[in-house]
Design a protein around this motif. Structure first.
Motif, mmCIF file in Angstrom:
data_model
loop_
_atom_site.group_PDB
_atom_site.id
_atom_site.type_symbol
_atom_site.label_atom_id
_atom_site.label_comp_id
_atom_site.label_asym_id
_atom_site.label_seq_id
_atom_site.Cartn_x
_atom_site.Cartn_y
_atom_site.Cartn_z
ATOM 1 N N UNK A 1 0.838 -1.190 0.000
ATOM 2 C CA UNK A 1 0.000 0.000 0.000
ATOM 3 C C UNK A 1 0.874 1.241 0.000
ATOM 4 N N UNK A 2 0.553 2.186 -0.878
ATOM 5 C CA UNK A 2 1.301 3.445 -0.935
ATOM 6 C C UNK A 2 0.829 4.354 0.193
ATOM 7 N N UNK B 1 6.436 9.030 7.860
ATOM 8 C CA UNK B 1 5.780 7.880 7.252
ATOM 9 C C UNK B 1 4.833 7.224 8.236
ATOM 10 N N UNK B 2 4.494 5.981 7.940
ATOM 11 C CA UNK B 2 3.568 5.218 8.777
ATOM 12 C C UNK B 2 4.275 4.004 9.355
ATOM 13 N N UNK C 1 11.101 3.083 -0.307
ATOM 14 C CA UNK C 1 10.615 3.830 0.845
ATOM 15 C C UNK C 1 10.572 3.062 2.140
ATOM 16 N N UNK C 2 10.876 1.782 2.121
ATOM 17 C CA UNK C 2 10.927 0.997 3.357
ATOM 18 C C UNK C 2 12.189 1.386 4.125
ATOM 19 N N UNK C 3 12.015 1.797 5.390
ATOM 20 C CA UNK C 3 13.169 2.331 6.103
ATOM 21 C C UNK C 3 13.078 2.029 7.591
ATOM 22 N N UNK D 1 7.160 2.987 6.560
ATOM 23 C CA UNK D 1 7.027 3.146 5.124
ATOM 24 C C UNK D 1 6.957 4.636 4.852
ATOM 25 N N UNK D 2 7.961 5.158 4.135
ATOM 26 C CA UNK D 2 8.070 6.597 3.922
ATOM 27 C C UNK D 2 6.872 7.114 3.124
#
Length: 896
Positions: free
Chosen positions: A513-514, A538-539, A762-764, A776-777
């Motif tokens: 999911x974006x 991010x989330x 974006x995974x960080x 997730x950024x």
């Protein structure tokens, strides 16, 4: 001889060791062992006990009711005959339930508590219901307290009121209490005691409100004032779906954690000492069941549908029962049933249905499995947030009045990349991964007690509670085996999870999911934030927004391989600051060795950017200009510390508060200090080309600039030890790691491995405040950044960008003699400052004219040559030789 004989002899019936079994001889069947503990815990045992207590309740009710009409005849027979003759003999009684009913009723009424014996029927009923249902429908120990009080109060009251009747209204207990109390305090005292006890119980139970009627005074009606609506609030309202006012939350529900508008029931964990909160089944099993609170806010137009219950056709004979929960649980009443079988709670929309997942008959191992809640952050109505502003007097200084018509960017400039905002939760995928994890651990003789899942935007966290005696290192070493069984990339094991007694296994989702930046900026958490520099990063895995304060970080180090999301992350931070801060409160110093990444922000030069005097481009790309800019920031830092010292403050917030309250004199060099954020897109290139000339000012700023409002965001794609040195790492406690190529790079950034297991895009991992959080950024595309920059750039801005103090390299000024013929362009202005203040101080010129130390020193030498100030006197200020402006003007005219 005898000893040897004893050693060599063997009994005839003893079977030789290693001999093959005789196929003609049948083995005895192994008798099944009856385990009392398992029998007591069996659900069927609880249901049988429940049926027994319900039957006992009905039996006693019928017997007691019949006794009210037949007590005269039956009582005579109970007194006349013995217990053995009454129960075994052939005595005829009038009670509907025979001799046993008459005997039981007589003992409960005559020898017991009288009419209050009906409370025992209620007690047997609640015990039976709890056992049959298998959950706490009625709170047993709370009702036991009421029943005990009722037995004493009702029996004594009835005995007091019906003292002259033959029927045992109060029973033996009531008569005894009434007789003793009447002899102790008298009849009147007994009546008052009963009245006070009954009234006190009513007050405790219903909490009556006793108020003396007051005279109502009508207050004057205030004039209606329309709240101002900002463009940001209007845009957020447009993004938020139209909804009616949510229903109010009841006070009792608020205490119990139940929200009517959310459709979610939250059961707080019961304390160990509160045994009255458990049902009889829970008391037997000594297990505590906790429904984890859900963070799903209410969306008014959407009505949560009923759950889909998948009940198994057959019960398994071995293993424990499996519970699969998806955390959007519907609201449950106290008396609602809970099926302990395999349940699948899925909140679905009317447009689509989720097919039930059948349970496998031959499951490898059945353990409790639940899916934890995802934080569905709703875009709140922001009109109220925008309308609430601190009430300040008109007198304090407001720096935003220079651009009084400035409008904040609106949310419609951004795109909603994830319109539904619902995380995809594939039940079959969760079930499959759960079984694979259990099978892999079982192959290595590792048993677990419970497994739960938290579904995030890109990864799912499976939390495992290992069985007693299992070493954590054994599970940690199976990271590659679990990745092989799940056929997934980026498996990361957290053993153990900090603050929890579980082991985490992060598995990437098949459907990702974006995370849209627009949704995060429209959230109530961001809109109502009171942080100095709020940044929406991010989330989390549970879909909760991660919003941090850059001013408290106080510097941020970002690293990761090429193409993993660093540039998008920088845009996310900058855009979130643009949506929250006024141009008078924030300035950016942008360093872009790539020359193309930060060029989008050139349009906001006269609003938010800072640059060196005399420079045409505010986006710094040349390495030499970068060195000058960093040194200019160091000069600005020193000047700000001088201002804080003179103002008697410790940080920028205290200083600005003093300045806005007009407690600092601008004529003495004081000014409003905006926050300055230095952004370096590729730090490795600067280190390779400039080396120590860049590293030293960066280290100085990282060490000292926090208190004066200068913060750093540095990004690099080469996280090696020669780029990110120990001096830099020590002053960057907040670090962001995108996917890297090796574990060594991960340790260089975070001091721990794990960044090499990320899945990219974006995974960080974020290390902040001693925590390591996987995020997730938030995604913001280049056209969105252009829209925001154009919206700000088209508005009226300052005449020029924010000018940093001028820095002149010593190498450039070597060999040049300072003469009056080649005097500085600021010579006249510096002379006027010195004469007006009558202070021949170089630091005064630095503060007033925002100059570097070198240029201020050269100006002071030129003033000495013009006989305006005296010679240098060491640490003391120079003498001012010119006392009036007229004398100064005459000297300046002669120099022309």
């Amino acid at each position: 001889m005898s000893k040897n004989k004893l050693k060599t002899e063997k009994p005839e019936n003893k079977k030789p060791k290693g001999a093959a079994p005789n196929p003609d001889v049948l083995k005895k069947d192994k008798e099944p062992e009856v385990k009392v503990k398992e029998l007591v815990k069996d659900e069927r045992t609880h249901k049988v006990m429940g049926v027994f207590f319900l039957l006992l309740s009905v039996y006693c009710f019928i017997a007691f009711t019949s006794y009210l009409f037949t007590w005269e005849d039956d009582q005579d027979k109970v007194f006349r005959y013995s217990t053995q003759e009454l129960l075994i003999g052939d005595v005829k009684v009038d009670n509907l339930l025979g001799r046993l009913g008459a005997y039981v009723s007589h003992n409960f009424f005559f020898n017991g508590v009288g009419v209050a014996a009906y409370l025992f029927c209620y007690f047997f009923f609640i015990i039976g219901v709890n056992f049959i249902v298998g959950r706490r429908v009625f709170r047993v120990w709370r009702n036991v307290k009421y029943i005990l009080f009722g037995l004493l109060f009702v029996s004594m009251t009835l005995a007091f009121l019906a003292g002259g009747f033959d029927f045992p209204w109060g029973g033996a207990l009531g008569n005894a209490l009434n007789k003793w109390t009447s002899g102790f305090v008298g009849k009147t005292g007994t009546a008052l005691l009963l009245l006070v006890a009954g009234f006190s119980w009513l007050i405790w139970k219903f909490n009556f409100d006793f108020k003396w009627p007051e005279k109502k005074v009508k207050p004057p009606k205030p004039a209606p004032v329309a709240p101002p609506v900002t463009p940001l609030a209007a845009a957020a309202a447009a993004v938020t779906p139209a909804a009616a006012t949510p229903p109010p939350v009841k006070e009792a529900d608020r205490k119990n954690g139940l929200r009517e508008d959310s459709g979610v029931m939250v059961i707080p964990p019961a304390a160990e000492e509160d045994l009255d909160e458990f049902s009889p089944m829970e008391l037997v099993e000594r297990e505590e069941i906790t429904v984890i609170p859900s963070h799903v806010p209410h969306v008014p137009p959407v009505v949560p549908p009923a759950p889909i219950l998948n009940e198994p056709e057959e019960e398994e004979e071995e293993g424990e029962e499996l519970m699969l929960e998806l955390k959007e649980l519907p609201e449950m009443e106290e008396g609602e049933d809970e099926d302990p079988g395999p349940l699948l709670y899925i909140e679905e929309t009317p447009a689509e249905e989720v097919a039930p997942t059948p349970k496998k008959k031959n499951a490898p191992q059945e353990v409790a499995f639940e899916i934890k809640p995802t934080f569905q952050d709703e875009e709140e109505e922001v009109e109220e947030v925008a309308a609430v502003r601190p009430v300040v007097p008109a007198d304090p200084y407001d720096p935003s009045l220079d651009l009084r018509d400035y409008q904040y960017p609106t949310l419609d400039l951004l795109e909603n990349h994830n319109a539904d905002k619902v995380i995809v939760q594939d039940t079959s995928e969760l079930e499959k991964n759960k079984n694979q994890i259990i099978d892999t651990l079982k192959n290595y003789d590792i048993s677990i007690q419970k497994i739960s899942a938290t579904v995030g935007p890109t990864v799912t966290l499976y939390e495992i509670v290992p069985a007693a005696g299992v070493r954590i290192s054994r599970i940690k070493n199976l990271e590659d085996d679990i990745a092989l069984s799940l056929s997934a990339l980026g498996i990361r094991i957290i053993a153990p999870i900090p603050g929890k007694g579980t082991i985490g296994i992060e598995v990437p989702n098949v459907k990702k999911t974006i995370v849209s930046l627009k949704n995060m900026l429209a959230s109530e958490k961001f809109q109502s934030s009171t942080m100095d520099l709020p940044i929406a990063i991010g989330k989390k895995i549970d879909n909760e927004n991660f919003i941090a304060d850059l001013a408290k970080m106080p510097h941020l180090l970002m690293a990761g391989a090429t193409g993993q999301g660093k540039s998008v992350g920088i845009n996310t931070l900058l855009v979130s600051l643009l949506y929250k801060k006024h141009p008078s409160q924030l300035k950016f110093v942008l360093v872009d060795p790539k020359k193309v990444e930060l060029s989008l922000y050139k349009l906001i030069e006269k609003h938010f950017l800072a640059k060196l005097p005399g420079e045409d481009d505010a986006i710094i790309t040349d390495t030499k200009k970068v060195i000058h800019t960093l040194n200019a920031l160091c000069i600005e830092m020193d000047l700000r510390y001088d201002l804080l010292k003179e103002a008697g403050t410790r940080n920028i917030r205290e200083y600005n508060n003093k300045f806005t309250q007009r407690r600092l004199n601008p004529l003495k060099g004081h000014r409003y200090l905006p926050f300055i954020v230095l952004v370096v897109d590729e730090f490795a290139d600067l280190i390779m080309t400039a080396g120590k000339e860049v590293e030293m000012p960066i280290a100085r700023l990282a060490q000292l600039a926090r208190a004066v409002g200068i913060h750093l965001i540095i990004a690099t794609q080469r996280p090696s030890v020669n780029i990110i040195t120990g001096t830099i790492k020590a002053n960057f406690p907040a670090r962001v790691a995108f996917k890297v190529s090796s574990k060594i790079d991960s340790r260089t950034i975070l001091d721990i491995g794990g960044a090499e297991q990320l899945i990219g895009q974006g995974d960080m991992l974020v290390s902040f405040n001693g925590e390591l959080v996987r995020l997730q950024c938030a995604f913001v595309d280049t056209p969105e950044v252009e829209n925001v920059a154009e919206f700000i750039g088209n508005q009226k801005g300052y005449p020029d960008a924010f000018l940093l103090p001028e820095y002149v390299d010593d190498k450039d000024s070597d060999g040049k003699e300072l003469t009056l013929a080649d005097r500085d362009p600021l010579f006249e202005e510096a002379a006027q400052v010195i004469v007006q203040t009558q202070q021949g101080s170089t630091s005064l010129l630095q503060r007033r004219m925002k100059l570097g130390y070198n240029r201020a020193g050269r100006l002071m030498d030129q003033l000495e040559a013009a006989s305006i100030v005296g010679p240098n006197m060491g640490s003391k200020a120079r003498d001012v030789l010119v006392k009036t402006d007229a004398e100064l003007q005459e000297i300046l005219n002669n120099l022309l």
